[in-house]
Design an enzyme around this catalytic site. Sequence first.
Site, PDB file in Angstrom:
ATOM      1  N   HIS A 224      49.237  38.798  36.495  1.00  0.00           N
ATOM      2  CA  HIS A 224      47.906  38.422  37.021  1.00  0.00           C
ATOM      3  C   HIS A 224      48.019  37.229  37.949  1.00  0.00           C
ATOM      4  CE1 HIS A 224      45.127  41.261  34.657  1.00  0.00           C
ATOM      5  NE2 HIS A 224      46.483  41.206  34.089  1.00  0.00           N
TER       6      HIS A 224
ATOM      7  N   ASP B 100      39.629  36.920  38.716  1.00  0.00           N
ATOM      8  CA  ASP B 100      40.281  38.038  38.247  1.00  0.00           C
ATOM      9  C   ASP B 100      39.526  39.207  37.725  1.00  0.00           C
ATOM     10  OD1 ASP B 100      41.844  39.768  36.191  1.00  0.00           O
ATOM     11  OD2 ASP B 100      43.475  38.474  36.819  1.00  0.00           O
TER      12      ASP B 100
END
Length: 470
Positions: free
Chosen positions: A17, A117
């Site tokens: 990520h 995110d």
Amino acid sequence: MDQQPHVLILPFPAQGHIKPMVGLAALLCHTGRIHVTFLNTDHNHSRLTHLQALSTLFPTLHFKSISDGLPTDHPRTLQFFPELISSIKSVTKPLFRELLADSSRKSERPVTCVIADGIMSFAIDVAKELGVRVIAFRTFSACCLWSYFCLPNLIQEGQLPVGADEDMDMMVAGVPGMEGLLRRRDLPRICRIQLNDPLFQFFLVETQAMTRASALILNTFDDLEASILSHLAPLFSKIYTIGPLNALMRSRIGDGVPRSLSTFSNLWEADNSCMAWLDSQPLGSVVYVSFGSLAIMTRGFFMELWHGLVNSGKRFLWAIRRDTLSDAKGEQAIPVELQEGTKERGLLVDWAPQEEVLAHPSTGGFLTHSGWNSTLESIVAGVPMICWPQIGDQQINSRWVSEVWRIGLDIKDTCDRSTVETMIRTLMKDGREEIMMSMDRIAKLARDCVGQGGSSYHNLDMLIEDIGKI
Ligand code: UDX
């Protein structure tokens, strides 16, 4: 007060990520007009030792850190994922609210946009509550994201969870656009756990929450996933497809950054000695093996893989993290044939400079876990894959690699030495020509989309323009 746009980027605290989100941060700061604060957890911030160099290259890029609520010595590995998500929610969320509120109240340059995110939805809620625009960034494939959106449908139809004793090759109905393609075994890994499991519920809730953001960013490209993107489009007011981000960085920033973004966003220090080893191998002869940053395996699987690699007779470079083995059980002396086969044709490192390895002319194949970054990096480098998916999105990514794009072979749910051996031989020799024809075509599409006039190039411009509207 400064009226320049100020973006706060919040990744989920994991390698797969952080890396694409650091890439996005660099691309935004490369404009010189956008300020970015990149917010890592304290734990990861202390591991990312090269960030300062990135701030020197991009003066409008700043790094800050926030607590994830876990003690310093907590392992934070895959097994403890539920603890991590629960502590992020209880500890990080209020700290994040304070940080964002302070930025509005006290800062000379308040945050004008949050990029959160796609599995940190608390940040969407906090930003909305404080009146700050928020965009979600889901770091995996559109095909996996769409399947997540279809989970409620699959539950309603009684297709989930998929039990271990069920026919895993049965086709799944209920994911529009994937009819005749998606088997039970290709569903995201969470579909194999109980519906009331906190992990299943987490992904279910986070997926729906993303639609509360004002737009969605995906690290994919239109030509790769057009049909699936058309299913996602009605769920978001805007989707910016800006992948493959590593290639877009190279195209937009060029020599301004070292070849690989990994240098900055790696949680592990790469062992660069493998590059000299690759230099001494014949062209296209090496199979690179890596299972990314999270996957773990039993010693039994590890040994089967190793035997398969050695028995294939091909050269191999294996990046195997020290924390990969889930059990110390059955620890025994390494068989002589493995020791000798590895000495002759192989090399093992803890962590490789993956993008450089894939771009090296000696690398001819990639035995991968089908993490989304790895898949895109392989496509950009034009290296065909053997997929041995483990968790999350990897099951569905590998199905697309083998059946839709036809740029690799999928060996999910089978890991024995003879399958590994046969597949390596097929990829490197018998079936190579056909796979390479597709690979060359897809790799060209990837290159084109990040060049001037390409879709990802254009979409990044749109994102930059939209962020600029304060
Ligand atoms: C997982 C998922 O599968 C992924 O799709 C999701 O978006 C995030 O969680 P991970 O296991 O980290 O991710 O795999 P991947 O997405 O492939 O990312 C791994 C990254 O680490 C890649 O960018 C790769 O280049 C890098 N890497 C890996 C190295 O630089 N060296 C290594 O030895 C291994």
